[in-house]
Motif scaffolding. Structure first.
Motif, PDB file in Angstrom:
ATOM      1  N   UNK A 233       0.470  -1.317  -0.325  1.00 54.59           N
ATOM      2  CA  UNK A 233       0.038  -0.372   0.104  1.00 54.59           C
ATOM      3  C   UNK A 233       1.144   1.043   0.285  1.00 54.59           C
ATOM      4  N   UNK A 234       1.938   1.355   1.035  1.00 54.06           N
ATOM      5  CA  UNK A 234       2.814   2.387   0.999  1.00 54.06           C
ATOM      6  C   UNK A 234       3.680   2.540  -0.291  1.00 54.06           C
ATOM      7  N   UNK A 235       3.572   1.940  -1.065  1.00 54.08           N
ATOM      8  CA  UNK A 235       4.959   2.012  -1.658  1.00 54.08           C
ATOM      9  C   UNK A 235       4.204   1.996  -3.192  1.00 54.08           C
ATOM     10  N   UNK A 236       3.191   1.359  -2.979  1.00 56.08           N
ATOM     11  CA  UNK A 236       2.412   1.940  -4.634  1.00 56.08           C
ATOM     12  C   UNK A 236       1.963   3.438  -4.745  1.00 56.08           C
ATOM     13  N   UNK A 237       0.974   3.590  -3.356  1.00 55.37           N
ATOM     14  CA  UNK A 237       0.007   4.901  -3.309  1.00 55.37           C
ATOM     15  C   UNK A 237       1.814   5.959  -3.883  1.00 55.37           C
ATOM     16  N   UNK A 238       2.819   5.759  -3.285  1.00 53.77           N
ATOM     17  CA  UNK A 238       3.841   6.787  -3.019  1.00 53.77           C
ATOM     18  C   UNK A 238       4.189   6.775  -5.068  1.00 53.77           C
ATOM     19  N   UNK A 239       4.597   5.650  -5.646  1.00 55.33           N
ATOM     20  CA  UNK A 239       4.839   5.845  -7.166  1.00 55.33           C
ATOM     21  C   UNK A 239       3.822   5.719  -7.716  1.00 55.33           C
ATOM     22  N   UNK A 240       2.707   5.842  -7.268  1.00 54.02           N
ATOM     23  CA  UNK A 240       1.776   6.951  -8.248  1.00 54.02           C
ATOM     24  C   UNK A 240       1.884   8.209  -8.166  1.00 54.02           C
ATOM     25  N   UNK A 241       2.415   8.665  -6.721  1.00 48.92           N
ATOM     26  CA  UNK A 241       1.628   9.993  -6.465  1.00 48.92           C
ATOM     27  C   UNK A 241       3.406  11.323  -6.958  1.00 48.92           C
ATOM     28  N   UNK A 242       4.356  10.071  -7.277  1.00 53.21           N
ATOM     29  CA  UNK A 242       5.720  11.007  -7.182  1.00 53.21           C
ATOM     30  C   UNK A 242       5.816  11.720  -8.552  1.00 53.21           C
ATOM     31  N   UNK A 243       4.928  10.941  -9.365  1.00 53.23           N
ATOM     32  CA  UNK A 243       5.194  12.111 -10.539  1.00 53.23           C
ATOM     33  C   UNK A 243       4.147  13.170 -11.251  1.00 53.23           C
ATOM     34  N   UNK A 244       3.062  12.924 -10.326  1.00 58.91           N
ATOM     35  CA  UNK A 244       2.240  13.961  -9.778  1.00 58.91           C
ATOM     36  C   UNK A 244       3.077  15.595  -9.043  1.00 58.91           C
ATOM     37  N   UNK A 245       3.571  15.078  -8.004  1.00 58.15           N
ATOM     38  CA  UNK A 245       4.457  15.680  -7.166  1.00 58.15           C
ATOM     39  C   UNK A 245       5.787  15.951  -8.107  1.00 58.15           C
ATOM     40  N   UNK A 246       6.319  15.805  -8.750  1.00 61.56           N
ATOM     41  CA  UNK A 246       7.498  16.406 -10.259  1.00 61.56           C
ATOM     42  C   UNK A 246       7.050  16.504 -11.056  1.00 61.56           C
ATOM     43  N   UNK A 247       5.752  16.600 -11.558  1.00 63.36           N
ATOM     44  CA  UNK A 247       4.558  17.729 -13.021  1.00 63.36           C
ATOM     45  C   UNK A 247       4.612  18.708 -11.983  1.00 63.36           C
ATOM     46  N   UNK A 248       4.123  18.797 -10.024  1.00 69.10           N
ATOM     47  CA  UNK A 248       3.600  19.597  -9.931  1.00 69.10           C
ATOM     48  C   UNK A 248       4.728  21.089  -9.343  1.00 69.10           C
ATOM     49  N   UNK A 249       6.111  20.676  -8.731  1.00 74.27           N
ATOM     50  CA  UNK A 249       7.148  21.167  -8.738  1.00 74.27           C
ATOM     51  C   UNK A 249       7.701  22.252 -10.739  1.00 74.27           C
ATOM     52  N   UNK A 250       7.951  21.058 -11.548  1.00 74.79           N
ATOM     53  CA  UNK A 250       7.944  21.931 -12.771  1.00 74.79           C
ATOM     54  C   UNK A 250       7.325  22.565 -13.680  1.00 74.79           C
ATOM     55  N   UNK A 251       5.924  22.680 -13.036  1.00 71.78           N
ATOM     56  CA  UNK A 251       4.994  23.930 -13.151  1.00 71.78           C
ATOM     57  C   UNK A 251       4.940  24.612 -12.214  1.00 71.78           C
ATOM     58  N   UNK A 252       5.469  24.534 -11.130  1.00 68.80           N
ATOM     59  CA  UNK A 252       5.715  25.581 -10.293  1.00 68.80           C
ATOM     60  C   UNK A 252       7.027  26.657 -10.662  1.00 68.80           C
ATOM     61  N   UNK A 253       8.249  25.451 -11.398  1.00 67.07           N
ATOM     62  CA  UNK A 253       8.925  26.568 -11.376  1.00 67.07           C
ATOM     63  C   UNK A 253       9.237  27.252 -12.752  1.00 67.07           C
ATOM     64  N   UNK A 254       8.600  26.714 -14.025  1.00 64.27           N
ATOM     65  CA  UNK A 254       7.439  27.187 -14.859  1.00 64.27           C
ATOM     66  C   UNK A 254       6.447  28.694 -14.602  1.00 64.27           C
ATOM     67  N   UNK A 255       6.367  28.976 -13.551  1.00 59.88           N
ATOM     68  CA  UNK A 255       5.056  29.683 -13.197  1.00 59.88           C
ATOM     69  C   UNK A 255       5.385  30.668 -12.132  1.00 59.88           C
ATOM     70  N   UNK A 256       6.511  30.017 -12.013  1.00 59.73           N
ATOM     71  CA  UNK A 256       8.030  30.943 -11.245  1.00 59.73           C
ATOM     72  C   UNK A 256       8.695  32.154 -12.221  1.00 59.73           C
ATOM     73  N   UNK A 257       9.013  31.255 -13.216  1.00 59.90           N
ATOM     74  CA  UNK A 257       9.528  32.542 -13.981  1.00 59.90           C
ATOM     75  C   UNK A 257       8.723  32.938 -14.949  1.00 59.90           C
TER      76      UNK A 257
END
Length: 329
Positions: A233-257
């Motif tokens: 449970x802990x591993x599979x939910x983290x696997x699913x959330x990590x790309x979303x977290x990564x996408x959010x950080x990338x979008x935040x960087x684009x917004x910051x620019x």
């Protein structure tokens, strides 16, 4: 645009109703956990181990007999526990619907995306966590840890509705960008799923401690699912959330620019978000490449979620930075 006060009031009423239903669902799950019997193991005895014709049989405990049958005069509480659990799930679904209605009404009242401040952001995060939990529950028999998931949800929900409540109002000028739809929604969904992952890791640590030393967490650890299910449970939910977290950080960087003329400036919120990303990347990399699992991996997962909570409250509310204007971003 002016705020529709009527819709705003209905949004607050749905929020209060959702909090009440969430609390009732939490109590029902706690009652289910209390009524659930701890698993027992009995050794086979010669008298019970030999059936007619000399065929050896195992003396199974009464609570493991088919159909939940128990011996004469013994009250079977498992059906009661199961009913309480199903009622708790039904109330959790109802609370999620009420919370969705609250967010939709807040958005209609203000004619904007309903996550423009800490109150709305935490409400949306809790909804994402509950939806993620309900999806997990459909696929994995881990209802025993519902209390672990709903307790932080109820606490966050209560804190947002009391100490962080904000009147319905238009967005502040610095947040009036289409990136708030993409960047912040990704942060909400990713953080909500990571809440489920983190609570699964906490349950894993409790179960592991109980199995190593049965006297520890005696009434709590014995009723939890097995370690394999909790680790999955802990591993599979983290696997699913990590790309979303990564996408959010990338979008935040684009917004910051676009907003500040630079992609990354090591603002406190950016820094802690990066730390969270590194922790979860290390957790998933270790699991995928070396098969590193067990207690050390669970602790890394818990540390990762702790950084997410730290970023949500301490960085937003205490530390001054470019993201301090609304507590989101």
């Amino acid at each position: 645009m002016p705020v529709n006060e009527t819709l705003s009031v209905y949004s607050d009423l749905c929020y209060a109703a959702a909090l009440a239903v969430f609390m009732l669902g939490l109590l029902l799950h706690a009652a289910e956990y209390g009524f659930t019997r701890k698993p027992k193991q009995r050794a086979a005895t010669p008298a019970a181990g030999v059936a007619a014709g000399g065929v050896a049989t195992l003396d199974r405990p009464e609570e493991d007999s088919p159909g939940g049958a128990v011996g004469p005069g013994v009250r079977d509480r498992r059906p009661l526990a199961a009913r309480l659990g199903r009622m708790g799930v039904a109330l959790t679904v109802l609370a999620a619907v009420l919370q969705l209605a609250s967010l939709v009404l807040r958005g209609l009242a203000t004619s904007r995306i309903p996550w423009g401040n800490m109150y709305e952001y935490i409400a949306a995060l809790c909804l994402a966590a509950v939806v993620a939990w309900l999806v997990v529950l459909r696929r994995h028999p881990v209802r025993e840890i519902a209390v672990f998931v709903l307790l932080p949800v109820v606490i966050l929900y209560f804190v947002a509705g009391t100490f962080l409540y904000a009147e319905a109002a238009p967005l502040v000028p610095s947040l009036r960008s289409y990136w708030i739809i993409i960047h912040v929604s990704a942060a909400i969904v990713g953080s909500g799923i990571l809440l489920v992952s983190g609570m699964g890791a906490v349950a894993y640590l409790i179960k592991s401690a109980h199995e190593r030393r049965p006297e520890r967490f005696r009434n709590l650890g014995a009723k939890l699912p097995d370690l394999v299910a909790l680790d999955r449970l802990a591993y599979r939910t983290a696997v699913f959330a990590f790309p979303i977290l990564t996408f959010g950080i990338i979008c935040g960087a684009i917004w910051a620019e676009a907003a500040w003329g630079r992609f990354w400036g090591w603002d406190p919120k950016e820094t802690v978000a990066f730390i969270s990303w590194v922790v979860y990347a290390g957790y998933l990399h270790a699991r995928a490449t070396t098969g590193w699992r067990g207690v050390p991996a669970a602790w890394i997962n818990v540390i990762g979620f702790a950084t997410v909570v730290f970023n949500l409250f301490f960085v937003n509310l205490v530390v001054a930075g470019l993201h301090s204007y609304a507590g989101v971003g």
